[in-house]
Write an enzyme that holds these catalytic residues in place. Structure first.
Site, PDB file in Angstrom:
ATOM      1  CG  ASP A  85      36.338 -14.011  23.886  1.00 15.46           C
ATOM      2  OD1 ASP A  85      36.374 -12.849  23.423  1.00 15.46           O
ATOM      3  OD2 ASP A  85      36.343 -14.278  25.101  1.00 15.46           O
ATOM      4  CD  GLU A 117      38.683  -9.079  27.352  1.00 14.15           C
ATOM      5  OE1 GLU A 117      39.531  -8.384  27.963  1.00 14.15           O
ATOM      6  OE2 GLU A 117      38.399 -10.249  27.678  1.00 14.15           O
ATOM      7  CD  GLU A 180      33.525  -9.696  32.608  1.00 12.31           C
ATOM      8  OE1 GLU A 180      33.758  -9.901  31.397  1.00 12.31           O
ATOM      9  OE2 GLU A 180      33.988 -10.387  33.537  1.00 12.31           O
TER      10      GLU A 180
HETATM   11  O1  KIV Z   1      35.504 -15.180  27.994  1.00 13.81           O
HETATM   12  C1  KIV Z   1      34.300 -15.148  28.311  1.00 13.81           C
HETATM   13  O2  KIV Z   1      33.677 -16.155  28.630  1.00 13.81           O
HETATM   14  C2  KIV Z   1      33.644 -13.848  28.265  1.00 13.81           C
HETATM   15  C3  KIV Z   1      32.258 -13.750  28.818  1.00 13.81           C
HETATM   16  C4  KIV Z   1      32.250 -13.943  30.264  1.00 13.81           C
HETATM   17  C5  KIV Z   1      31.577 -12.501  28.402  1.00 13.81           C
HETATM   18  O3  KIV Z   1      34.220 -12.915  27.826  1.00 13.81           O
END
Ligand code: KIV
Length: 262
Positions: A85, A117, A180
């Site tokens: 992420d 995002e 989300e």
């Molecule tokens: O950071 C995270 O864990 C996320 C998920 C909740 C989709 O973005």
């Protein structure tokens, strides 16, 4: 163990209407347990800012921290797709920074995809990363990195904008999109409007897959729980009880007993 999950596996699953299962992980041991349970996507979420670091939001998480956690997760995974992420400000400032940071997740940490995002406004970044051969998962709706702009963690209800965002990220080359904090009927429309799989969290049952934060799912989180969370265990109670039992046995001289001695 079945073949490793790839983008093609996920496209095929959407076509076959087979639900995609995703969980977050942040370390080797839990990643291994999650992977052995057959989960398709293991996301090293920047939610580690909350559940690992105890922060109030995800904004302070750094690239180096994400690389560290993604690397130790990757060591435990043989089957699922590991997605790193991209933390706040690791991709927003310039395309070049975004490409370099996305590359780090693959080169240094063993991820096979990244997540970032944003919708239409980040499509140039999605395209650039995807063009260098790194699959990108988009994330629209409630985007925690924009908490200050959204004025809190609020369900997003602008149907027209959400559908446009989903269509644009698909056009830009995203292989999947996290939805989300979106009402179920809008998530359903989005899922039927695009060809890439939607992964929901607080977006109802019609998404192509679901994701939950591991700590929420296991009931490790004793704080506020959003409505969309289902706790499949109450590990906080069980862990506390185990710590208490150990405490008492050490104090009473019951541990270690003969069987634990050399
Ligand atoms: O950071 C995270 O864990 C996320 C998920 C909740 C989709 O973005």
């Amino acid at each position: 163990m079945p073949n490793p999950v790839t983008v093609n596996t996920l496209y095929q699953m959407k076509q076959n209407r087979e639900k995609i299962v995703a969980i977050t992980a942040y370390d080797y041991m839990f990643a291994k347990l999650i992977d052995e349970s057959g989960v398709h996507i293991i996301l090293v979420g920047d939610s580690l800012g909350n559940v690992i670091q105890g922060g109030a939001n995800t904004l302070a998480v750094t690239m180096d921290e994400m690389i560290y956690h993604t690397r130790i997760v990757s060591r435990g995974v043989r089957h699922g797709m590991v997605i790193g992420d991209m933390p706040f400000m690791s991709y927003q400032a310039s395309i070049k920074t975004a490409m370099i940071n996305a590359g780090r997740f693959v080169k240094e940490a063993g991820a096979s995809a990244v997540k970032l995002e944003g919708g239409a406004s980040v499509c140039h970044i999605i395209q650039a990363i995807s063009d260098i051969g790194i699959p990108v998962q988009a994330h629209i709706g409630l985007t925690p990195q924009s908490i200050h702009k959204m004025g809190g963690y609020k369900v997003q209800r602008d149907e027209k904008r959400l559908i446009e965002d989903a269509i644009e990220v698909e056009k830009a080359g995203a292989f999947s999109v996290v939805l989300e904090g979106i009402p179920s009927d809008i998530a359903d429309k989005i899922t039927r409007s695009i060809h890439i799989p939607t992964i929901g969290i607080g977006a109802g049952p019609c998404c192509d897959g679901q994701i939950l934060v591991m700590h929420d799912l296991l009931g490790l989180n004793t704080g506020y729980l959003p409505k969309f969370v289902k706790q499949y265990e109450q590990f906080s109670d069980r862990a506390k009880q185990a710590f208490k039992n150990y405490f008492e046995e050490v104090q009473q001289g019951k541990f270690p007993s003969n069987e634990h001695c050399y």
